[in-house]
Write a protein that holds these residues in place. Structure first.
Motif, PDB file in Angstrom:
ATOM      1  N   ARG A  97       8.535   6.074  11.227  1.00  0.00           N
ATOM      2  CA  ARG A  97       7.210   6.515  10.806  1.00  0.00           C
ATOM      3  C   ARG A  97       7.066   8.013  11.089  1.00  0.00           C
ATOM      4  O   ARG A  97       7.176   8.451  12.222  1.00  0.00           O
ATOM      5  N   GLU A 137       0.867   9.080   9.015  1.00  0.00           N
ATOM      6  CA  GLU A 137       0.142   7.930   8.484  1.00  0.00           C
ATOM      7  C   GLU A 137       0.367   7.710   6.989  1.00  0.00           C
ATOM      8  O   GLU A 137       0.103   6.608   6.467  1.00  0.00           O
ATOM      9  N   ASP A 138       0.847   8.733   6.276  1.00  0.00           N
ATOM     10  CA  ASP A 138       1.092   8.611   4.840  1.00  0.00           C
ATOM     11  C   ASP A 138       2.562   8.539   4.464  1.00  0.00           C
ATOM     12  O   ASP A 138       2.884   8.383   3.277  1.00  0.00           O
ATOM     13  N   SER A 187       2.018   6.576   0.984  1.00  0.00           N
ATOM     14  CA  SER A 187       0.851   5.692   0.931  1.00  0.00           C
ATOM     15  C   SER A 187       0.141   5.795  -0.415  1.00  0.00           C
ATOM     16  O   SER A 187       0.156   6.847  -1.070  1.00  0.00           O
ATOM     17  N   LYS A 188      -0.503   4.695  -0.813  1.00  0.00           N
ATOM     18  CA  LYS A 188      -1.317   4.719  -2.025  1.00  0.00           C
ATOM     19  C   LYS A 188      -2.425   5.758  -1.914  1.00  0.00           C
ATOM     20  O   LYS A 188      -2.788   6.402  -2.905  1.00  0.00           O
ATOM     21  N   ARG A 189      -2.986   5.892  -0.731  1.00  0.00           N
ATOM     22  CA  ARG A 189      -4.066   6.860  -0.531  1.00  0.00           C
ATOM     23  C   ARG A 189      -3.607   8.268  -0.909  1.00  0.00           C
ATOM     24  O   ARG A 189      -4.309   9.001  -1.629  1.00  0.00           O
ATOM     25  N   ASP A 239       0.820  -1.215   0.000  1.00  0.00           N
ATOM     26  CA  ASP A 239       0.000   0.000   0.000  1.00  0.00           C
ATOM     27  C   ASP A 239       0.851   1.259   0.000  1.00  0.00           C
ATOM     28  O   ASP A 239       0.395   2.339   0.406  1.00  0.00           O
ATOM     29  N   THR A 240       2.105   1.139  -0.465  1.00  0.00           N
ATOM     30  CA  THR A 240       3.006   2.287  -0.544  1.00  0.00           C
ATOM     31  C   THR A 240       3.800   2.218  -1.846  1.00  0.00           C
ATOM     32  O   THR A 240       3.773   1.217  -2.559  1.00  0.00           O
TER      33      THR A 240
END
Length: 212
Positions: free
Chosen positions: A171, A174-175, A195-197, A83-84
């Motif tokens: 980290r 969150e992205d 992140s993909k988001r 997802d990244t």
């Protein structure tokens, strides 16, 4: 300990050689997907253009002339979710220490990010592709804002311990996650995993072809 580190480096180099051959074989499949989605591409095999971050010269998705595209495929993760996507910030194998994102000699305007899915990244094993076309400027602007908000990011990295896979990770939010891979020699790259988001929000086109 030294033996384990050297073994990790050798394993990575063997895999990277195979990854390059797989990327070459993927090109025809990707070109078909681009054409099906209204993108006209000229793929270059000119070494100087490739060193300048240009794999494709493409038209059709932005309405703003040609895109100079650096094509990146996460071929090592076909069989598991990812997802990244990793953007190289620093590499130790050049004088400037700039990774490909910050390479001052690159003319890239967009990144074509590809997540293949299947038993392997060989074209005959692929069941689906997820593709995002992301402006380089969007990635750089986002990270520059982060560096302003978190001026001690490198200090945060320095305070992390080395993990069993010879990486150091931190980290940031969150992205965004920072990861340095010590087994990748001689680069020892520091990567920003976005992140993909977030990348989907940045993208000018998001394609899902087949089953992912």
């Amino acid at each position: 300990m030294k033996h384990g580190y050297e073994a990790a480096i050798a394993k990575y180099r063997q895999r990277r050689s195979g990854d390059y051959e797989t990327c070459i074989r993927l090109q025809d499949l990707l070109d078909d997907v681009y054409a099906d989605n209204g993108l006209r591409v000229l793929r270059t095999d000119d070494r100087q253009l490739q060193l300048a971050g240009i794999d494709l010269i493409a038209r059709g998705w932005t309405g703003k002339g040609a895109m100079l595209v650096d094509e990146k495929a996460a071929i090592g993760f076909c069989r598991k979710p990812l997802d990244t996507f990793a953007f190289e910030l620093i590499a130790q194998n050049n004088i400037s220490r700039c990774g490909w994102l910050y390479n001052p000699k690159a003319f890239t305007t967009h990144y074509m990010l590809v997540w293949p899915k299947g038993k392997s990244a060989a074209p005959e094993d692929i069941t689906g592709l997820e593709i995002m076309c992301v402006p380089k400027s969007a990635v750089v602007d986002y990270l520059n804002d982060i560096w302003k908000q978190e001026p001690d990011v490198m200090g945060m990295m320095d305070r992390q311990g080395i993990k069993s896979d010879w990486s150091v990770a931190c980290r940031v939010n969150e992205d965004l996650k920072l990861v340095q891979s010590l087994k990748i020699q001689p680069e020892k790259p520091l990567n920003a995993l976005l992140s993909k988001r977030l990348l989907k929000k940045m993208s000018v086109r998001h394609i899902i072809a087949g089953k992912i």
